[in-house]
Design a protein around this motif. Sequence first.
Motif, PDB file in Angstrom:
ATOM      1  N   ILE A 168     -33.070   9.901  55.641  1.00 55.44           N
ATOM      2  CA  ILE A 168     -32.592  10.383  53.973  1.00 55.44           C
ATOM      3  C   ILE A 168     -32.066   8.742  53.207  1.00 55.44           C
ATOM      4  O   ILE A 168     -31.255   8.767  53.343  1.00 55.44           O
ATOM      5  CB  ILE A 168     -32.681  11.474  53.492  1.00 55.44           C
ATOM      6  N   SER A 169     -32.640   8.891  52.188  1.00 53.49           N
ATOM      7  CA  SER A 169     -31.880   8.136  51.496  1.00 53.49           C
ATOM      8  C   SER A 169     -30.414   8.675  50.974  1.00 53.49           C
ATOM      9  O   SER A 169     -30.510   9.207  50.411  1.00 53.49           O
ATOM     10  CB  SER A 169     -32.328   7.795  49.515  1.00 53.49           C
ATOM     11  N   ASP A 190     -29.210   7.711  47.901  1.00 56.09           N
ATOM     12  CA  ASP A 190     -28.771   7.068  47.175  1.00 56.09           C
ATOM     13  C   ASP A 190     -29.415   8.139  46.704  1.00 56.09           C
ATOM     14  O   ASP A 190     -28.753   9.236  45.849  1.00 56.09           O
ATOM     15  CB  ASP A 190     -29.857   5.853  46.343  1.00 56.09           C
ATOM     16  N   LEU A 191     -30.305   8.925  46.991  1.00 55.71           N
ATOM     17  CA  LEU A 191     -30.687   9.990  47.160  1.00 55.71           C
ATOM     18  C   LEU A 191     -29.551  10.955  47.039  1.00 55.71           C
ATOM     19  O   LEU A 191     -29.674  12.243  46.197  1.00 55.71           O
ATOM     20  CB  LEU A 191     -32.011  11.029  47.046  1.00 55.71           C
ATOM     21  N   ASP A 225     -19.207   5.333  51.146  1.00 53.98           N
ATOM     22  CA  ASP A 225     -20.189   4.834  50.413  1.00 53.98           C
ATOM     23  C   ASP A 225     -19.366   3.726  49.366  1.00 53.98           C
ATOM     24  O   ASP A 225     -19.349   2.612  49.045  1.00 53.98           O
ATOM     25  CB  ASP A 225     -20.815   5.537  49.490  1.00 53.98           C
ATOM     26  N   ASP A 266     -41.463   9.265  53.551  1.00 53.27           N
ATOM     27  CA  ASP A 266     -40.784   8.180  53.518  1.00 53.27           C
ATOM     28  C   ASP A 266     -39.652   7.985  54.924  1.00 53.27           C
ATOM     29  O   ASP A 266     -39.350   6.785  55.101  1.00 53.27           O
ATOM     30  CB  ASP A 266     -40.572   7.643  51.944  1.00 53.27           C
ATOM     31  N   TYR A 267     -39.347   9.097  54.978  1.00 56.90           N
ATOM     32  CA  TYR A 267     -39.012   9.227  56.142  1.00 56.90           C
ATOM     33  C   TYR A 267     -38.520   8.439  57.528  1.00 56.90           C
ATOM     34  O   TYR A 267     -37.406   7.650  58.267  1.00 56.90           O
ATOM     35  CB  TYR A 267     -38.025  10.170  56.828  1.00 56.90           C
ATOM     36  N   ARG A 310     -38.142   4.764  56.359  1.00 52.33           N
ATOM     37  CA  ARG A 310     -36.561   4.016  55.723  1.00 52.33           C
ATOM     38  C   ARG A 310     -36.045   3.919  57.525  1.00 52.33           C
ATOM     39  O   ARG A 310     -35.600   2.358  57.964  1.00 52.33           O
ATOM     40  CB  ARG A 310     -35.845   4.849  55.111  1.00 52.33           C
ATOM     41  N   ASN A 333     -38.279   0.278  58.108  1.00 51.83           N
ATOM     42  CA  ASN A 333     -38.238  -0.690  57.457  1.00 51.83           C
ATOM     43  C   ASN A 333     -39.550  -0.984  57.480  1.00 51.83           C
ATOM     44  O   ASN A 333     -40.084  -2.074  57.032  1.00 51.83           O
ATOM     45  CB  ASN A 333     -36.882  -1.660  57.970  1.00 51.83           C
ATOM     46  N   ARG A 355     -42.836  -1.214  55.147  1.00 47.26           N
ATOM     47  CA  ARG A 355     -42.799  -1.252  53.705  1.00 47.26           C
ATOM     48  C   ARG A 355     -44.294  -2.485  52.875  1.00 47.26           C
ATOM     49  O   ARG A 355     -44.731  -2.362  53.779  1.00 47.26           O
ATOM     50  CB  ARG A 355     -41.778  -2.241  52.683  1.00 47.26           C
ATOM     51  N   GLU A 365     -42.116  -0.815  48.434  1.00 44.02           N
ATOM     52  CA  GLU A 365     -41.635  -0.298  48.417  1.00 44.02           C
ATOM     53  C   GLU A 365     -41.693   0.201  50.316  1.00 44.02           C
ATOM     54  O   GLU A 365     -42.843   0.201  50.602  1.00 44.02           O
ATOM     55  CB  GLU A 365     -42.699   0.801  47.484  1.00 44.02           C
TER      56      GLU A 365
END
Length: 429
Positions: free
Chosen positions: A2-3, A5-6, A34, A358-359, A362, A365, A367, A377
């Motif tokens: 998971i991101s 950023d999320l 972070d 997108d698990y 990510r 990588n 995209r 993306e």
Amino acid sequence: MISIDLIKNDPERVERAIEKRGMKIDFSNLLKMDSERRTILSEVDELKAKRNNESAKVPMLKKEGKDCSAIFAEMKELGEKIEELDGKVAELETKIFEFLAPIPNLVDEDVVAGGKEANVELRSFGKKPEFSFTPRSHIDLCKINGFIDYERGAKIAGNGSWVYTGEGAELEWAILNFFVSEHLADGYKFMLPPHMLGYECGFVAGQFPKFDGEVYWLDEKSKTGRFLLPTAETPLANLYRGEIIPEDQLPIKMFAYTPCYRREAGSYRSEERGMIRGHQFNKVEMFQITSPNGSDEAFNELVGKAENLVKKLGLHFRTSKLAAEDVSATMARTYDVEIWIPSMGIYKEVSSASNARDYQARRGNIRFRNNETKKTEFVHTLNASGLATSRLFPAILEQYQNEDGTITVPEVLRPFMREKTIIGKGVNG
């Protein structure tokens, strides 16, 4: 994966999704690391800018015949400090990665909390078969007709193994050929991947590090070792690892036939007898790579294809939406197509259709380049069994059995079985 950023931008959603799985994760240390990483990166940028400025003075000073030793000393000091800070950043990034790697995917908002008891039946096809005679189990039918040799399978490979023989082998191969022909007709690309994979494949697919003990390792279990694939999803999820796919190429639709190798052994429960659970079984796997916008459509397509295969075989089944704790750690949502096994009086899963969002992308990588924004993306990845045969085979035997122990061949399989309509010698053979 998971991101981060999320986690920072929408902590409530993350917490809500994690709690649905019956888990609670404290992200405070992650966010602290972070923040520290970002602070150091900012400091490194400033030091590099200062070093560049000082470096730019050297040619002019040399031209003027001035001593540059002080600048060289300062540049050396700056370089050593930058190297030290880069090491701290690398150390923090490793810790952040190790923190994020085991965290499961976030289930979709409409996936309910709970375990198997909270799964919901969405629909069913056909009715449970009724017999005018006392039906036999698939184990007895296999023994009567010589379709499966359990004893010799265990002798040569241990418990949880079997040998398809004679018409049993023909039936198994006919089922697989039927699946292949159906997927080709639907425009899916046929893939035959290697069975021996590197550690990174297991990580990207989401099976490692948590479940690295459930596969057969060919070398010592390590990040440089090889293992036997537990499902064709594992190599298919890695085909485009590290690549940027043009949006015009999406969706990518593939399927693969492989045996699947798993350390799980059959238990002594009656519902796990015979070939219901074993160390090796055959499966045709469907896989799609899509843009986020095409993700839901792809999921519905995969579920529909899995259901249609069972419908064409004329077998009674149901489709269930899994609750959060029953959804695998890699996936955001899963529907199971479950087939009825009369002798057991239960449904057994023959296909799990899942959306990883997108698990996996990510982790690997993977995209695509958006045609409108020209930015990259992460893709979405989806998979569904199409289908696993070790439970389908017993269901066909039991649902299509005749009073004398012979088996009526489902109509769609007959072209792959030399047009046979009945197989087996039965009790009188």
